[in-house]
Design a protein around this motif. Structure first.
Motif, PDB file in Angstrom:
ATOM      1  N   PHE A 289      14.314  29.902  34.532  1.00  0.00           N
ATOM      2  CA  PHE A 289      14.733  28.787  35.361  1.00  0.00           C
ATOM      3  C   PHE A 289      15.973  28.153  34.758  1.00  0.00           C
ATOM      4  O   PHE A 289      16.286  28.364  33.595  1.00  0.00           O
ATOM      5  CB  PHE A 289      13.612  27.742  35.497  1.00  0.00           C
ATOM      6  CG  PHE A 289      13.268  27.057  34.207  1.00  0.00           C
ATOM      7  CD1 PHE A 289      13.843  25.843  33.876  1.00  0.00           C
ATOM      8  CD2 PHE A 289      12.370  27.623  33.316  1.00  0.00           C
ATOM      9  CE1 PHE A 289      13.538  25.215  32.680  1.00  0.00           C
ATOM     10  CE2 PHE A 289      12.053  27.005  32.129  1.00  0.00           C
ATOM     11  CZ  PHE A 289      12.642  25.793  31.808  1.00  0.00           C
ATOM     12  N   ALA A 290      16.637  27.357  35.576  1.00  0.00           N
ATOM     13  CA  ALA A 290      17.813  26.620  35.125  1.00  0.00           C
ATOM     14  C   ALA A 290      17.526  25.140  35.320  1.00  0.00           C
ATOM     15  O   ALA A 290      17.211  24.702  36.429  1.00  0.00           O
ATOM     16  CB  ALA A 290      19.048  27.031  35.925  1.00  0.00           C
ATOM     17  N   GLU A 291      17.612  24.386  34.233  1.00  0.00           N
ATOM     18  CA  GLU A 291      17.375  22.949  34.325  1.00  0.00           C
ATOM     19  C   GLU A 291      18.541  22.276  35.038  1.00  0.00           C
ATOM     20  O   GLU A 291      19.689  22.665  34.858  1.00  0.00           O
ATOM     21  CB  GLU A 291      17.237  22.339  32.938  1.00  0.00           C
ATOM     22  CG  GLU A 291      15.924  22.591  32.275  1.00  0.00           C
ATOM     23  CD  GLU A 291      15.798  21.806  30.996  1.00  0.00           C
ATOM     24  OE1 GLU A 291      15.557  20.587  31.086  1.00  0.00           O
ATOM     25  OE2 GLU A 291      15.954  22.417  29.949  1.00  0.00           O
ATOM     26  N   GLN A 292      18.207  21.258  35.801  1.00  0.00           N
ATOM     27  CA  GLN A 292      19.243  20.473  36.439  1.00  0.00           C
ATOM     28  C   GLN A 292      19.674  19.372  35.482  1.00  0.00           C
ATOM     29  O   GLN A 292      18.894  18.905  34.654  1.00  0.00           O
ATOM     30  CB  GLN A 292      18.745  19.885  37.744  1.00  0.00           C
ATOM     31  CG  GLN A 292      18.433  20.946  38.768  1.00  0.00           C
ATOM     32  CD  GLN A 292      18.071  20.326  40.101  1.00  0.00           C
ATOM     33  OE1 GLN A 292      18.195  19.133  40.299  1.00  0.00           O
ATOM     34  NE2 GLN A 292      17.610  21.145  41.016  1.00  0.00           N
ATOM     35  N   ARG A 293      20.906  18.972  35.597  1.00  0.00           N
ATOM     36  CA  ARG A 293      21.439  17.928  34.722  1.00  0.00           C
ATOM     37  C   ARG A 293      20.775  16.599  35.040  1.00  0.00           C
ATOM     38  O   ARG A 293      20.451  16.310  36.187  1.00  0.00           O
ATOM     39  CB  ARG A 293      22.941  17.813  34.890  1.00  0.00           C
ATOM     40  CG  ARG A 293      23.671  19.072  34.447  1.00  0.00           C
ATOM     41  CD  ARG A 293      25.158  18.930  34.619  1.00  0.00           C
ATOM     42  NE  ARG A 293      25.721  17.938  33.736  1.00  0.00           N
ATOM     43  CZ  ARG A 293      26.230  18.198  32.543  1.00  0.00           C
ATOM     44  NH1 ARG A 293      26.238  19.429  32.105  1.00  0.00           N
ATOM     45  NH2 ARG A 293      26.733  17.250  31.789  1.00  0.00           N
ATOM     46  N   CYS A 294      20.594  15.810  34.025  1.00  0.00           N
ATOM     47  CA  CYS A 294      20.006  14.483  34.183  1.00  0.00           C
ATOM     48  C   CYS A 294      21.073  13.527  34.722  1.00  0.00           C
ATOM     49  O   CYS A 294      22.215  13.518  34.254  1.00  0.00           O
ATOM     50  CB  CYS A 294      19.488  13.988  32.827  1.00  0.00           C
ATOM     51  SG  CYS A 294      18.739  12.369  32.912  1.00  0.00           S
TER      52      CYS A 294
END
Length: 66
Positions: free
Chosen positions: A57-62
């Motif tokens: 998965f790819a985390e989304q930016r905060c």
């Protein structure tokens, strides 16, 4: 008018070289385990199965300051 779903051009063209199975080179996959890197081929059959079932998965930016 052509159907936009069908594609008359094959996925590979004559310009792209196609390798035979005997011309291919095996690719060794390594992964990080307990702080160090190991080839997946050295895993036992159970651990190889776990590695195969992993999902990436790819985390989304905060969003800061929102």
């Amino acid at each position: 008018m052509m159907n936009p779903v069908s594609n008359p051009v094959p996925s590979h063209t004559a310009l792209e070289p196609q390798l035979r199975d005997d011309e291919r080179q095996p690719c060794e996959v390594w992964t990080r385990v307990m702080g160090y890197h190991r080839p997946v081929s050295s895993f036992n059959i159970g651990k190889q199965g776990e590695h195969h079932e992993r999902r990436f998965f790819a985390e989304q930016r905060c969003a800061l300051g929102a």
